[in-house]
Design an enzyme around this catalytic site. Structure first.
Site, PDB file in Angstrom:
ATOM      1  N   VAL A  52       0.850  -1.204   0.000  1.00  0.00           N
ATOM      2  CA  VAL A  52       0.000   0.000   0.000  1.00  0.00           C
ATOM      3  C   VAL A  52       0.882   1.250   0.000  1.00  0.00           C
ATOM      4  CG1 VAL A  52      -1.613   1.357   1.419  1.00  0.00           C
ATOM      5  CG2 VAL A  52      -2.014  -1.087   1.075  1.00  0.00           C
TER       6      VAL A  52
ATOM      7  N   ARG B  36       4.082   1.695  -0.878  1.00  0.00           N
ATOM      8  CA  ARG B  36       4.912   1.934  -2.059  1.00  0.00           C
ATOM      9  C   ARG B  36       4.087   2.278  -3.293  1.00  0.00           C
ATOM     10  NH1 ARG B  36      10.126  -2.128  -0.987  1.00  0.00           N
ATOM     11  NH2 ARG B  36      10.880  -0.848   0.741  1.00  0.00           N
TER      12      ARG B  36
ATOM     13  N   GLY C   8      -9.659  -8.713   9.646  1.00  0.00           N
ATOM     14  CA  GLY C   8     -10.633  -9.781   9.466  1.00  0.00           C
ATOM     15  C   GLY C   8     -12.063  -9.275   9.436  1.00  0.00           C
TER      16      GLY C   8
ATOM     17  N   ASP D 264      -8.170 -17.185   9.461  1.00  0.00           N
ATOM     18  CA  ASP D 264      -9.423 -17.957   9.453  1.00  0.00           C
ATOM     19  C   ASP D 264     -10.046 -18.118   8.071  1.00  0.00           C
ATOM     20  OD1 ASP D 264      -9.350 -18.296  12.206  1.00  0.00           O
ATOM     21  OD2 ASP D 264     -10.335 -16.374  12.567  1.00  0.00           O
TER      22      ASP D 264
ATOM     23  N   ARG E 138      -4.197 -38.870  22.496  1.00  0.00           N
ATOM     24  CA  ARG E 138      -3.538 -37.667  23.008  1.00  0.00           C
ATOM     25  C   ARG E 138      -4.121 -36.443  22.299  1.00  0.00           C
ATOM     26  NH1 ARG E 138      -1.941 -40.834  26.085  1.00  0.00           N
ATOM     27  NH2 ARG E 138       0.191 -41.392  26.680  1.00  0.00           N
TER      28      ARG E 138
END
Ligand code: ADP
Length: 320
Positions: free
Chosen positions: A23, A25, A102, A128, A244
């Site tokens: 953004v 540059r 997000g 996500d 586990r």
């Protein structure tokens, strides 16, 4: 368009820095001044920012996290907060604001956009991948790769000890990360919040695997499916198997962005500046069927992105 603001907000994602760099540059090449607000929306409430230049954003392309810092800001959600943020934009003559974040950050951006003359464009960055209007968010590919690298290691132990492992990956609400990591790590079972399954289905699947001669299994579970420790206990009680739980945790949010995440950051950053320089605002930049696309901020915020549940069947088939 003379002054552009940039803000990173919500959960950090690898590639946020690469988009700040892009953004800055691209905007600079078009003669704009760029300021970066610090600590997410809080920076707009406290009027804290730094000027970004092509040189000041050097050396951050490959660095995870965000040099602008990020926080969650409950104050910003109030009418007073939005008013204050709009005032900050006006005081600093910010004509366009790029919001890198997000879905929560975009809801904030949408709210703000209705209360300011500053044009707002969103760049989706989240591990996500749950933002409507883009097939992929910046940082998702990195997080999937991080998770898969860890699951591959866990599989070594699962095989050696003939054990079942539940590997919990991030995803409180959505299963994009669990699904992609599960398929690419060859998980025997994938659990996502979008499709609740009964414990008996998991037992049956593990029993079928054992009958086929599989002596170990990997279950990839999104954190949002429930208490994964409890699921491990139930499997242990029912099958007598050694089970586990391994929680991958925050490591999934960090690290150097993959080439894929960096590329999206460069393309989205460039597109966001192009839109603002043409005075197009209140949009979200995204990737749609391989092309850079745009969608309205409002639509992105108010539409739920669908998880392709058919992929769970494919995962099942591939893990036979
Ligand atoms: P992400 O952008 O990673 O989804 P959050 O959901 O935490 O992260 O949202 C980031 C910030 O965006 C919140 O701390 C809050 O300041 C702002 N925000 C979220 N939802 C809204 C909303 N409905 N209205 C205004 N601001 C919001």
């Amino acid at each position: 368009m003379k002054t552009l603001g940039v803000v990173t907000s919500g959960g950090d994602a690898p590639g946020m820095n690469a988009s700040i760099r892009a953004v800055t540059r691209v905007a600079h090449s078009r003669g704009m001044k760029v300021i970066g607000f610090k600590r997410g929306w809080e920076g707009l409430l406290a009027n804290t920012f730094e000027q970004l230049t092509p040189r000041s954003v050097g050396g951050i392309l490959e660095v995870g996290g965000t040099i602008l810092y990020t926080v969650r800001s409950p104050r910003f959600k109030t009418e007073k907060g939005i008013e204050k943020a709009a005032e900050t934009l006006a005081t600093n003559n910010v004509d366009g604001l790029v919001v890198i974040g997000g879905d929560g950050s975009f809801r904030g951006a949408h709210h703000l956009s209705r209360n300011t003359d500053t044009l707002v464009v969103g760049i989706p960055a989240s591990i996500d991948n749950d933002i409507f209007g883009t097939d992929e968010t910046i940082g998702f590919d990195t997080a999937v790769n991080t998770a898969v690298t860890e699951i591959d290691k866990i599989r070594d132990t699962a095989i050696s000890h003939e054990r079942t492992f539940i590997v919990e990956v991030m995803g409180r609400q959505r299963g994009f990360l669990a699904l992609a990591a599960g398929i690419t790590a060859g998980a025997e079972v994938i659990l996502v919040p979008e499709r609740k399954i009964r414990h008996t289905e998991i037992f049956e699947k593990l029993e079928q695997n054992e009958a086929k001669g599989k002596k170990s299994s990997i279950i990839v579970a999104a954190e949002g499916v429930g208490d994964n420790r409890e699921i491990a206990n139930r499997i242990r009680e029912r099958t007598g198997a050694e089970v586990r739980l391994s929680v991958l945790g925050y490591a999934q949010r960090g690290g150097s962005p993959t080439a894929r995440s960096r590329l999206l950051a460069c393309l989205f950053g460039s597109k966001a500046v192009e839109l603002l320089s043409k005075k197009h605002g209140n949009l979200v930049v995204g990737l749609c069927l391989g092309k850079i696309a745009t969608i309205s901020l409002e639509k992105s915020c108010t539409t739920r992105k669908a998880l392709d549940l058919d992929l769970l069947q494919l995962a099942n088939l591939l893990a036979t």
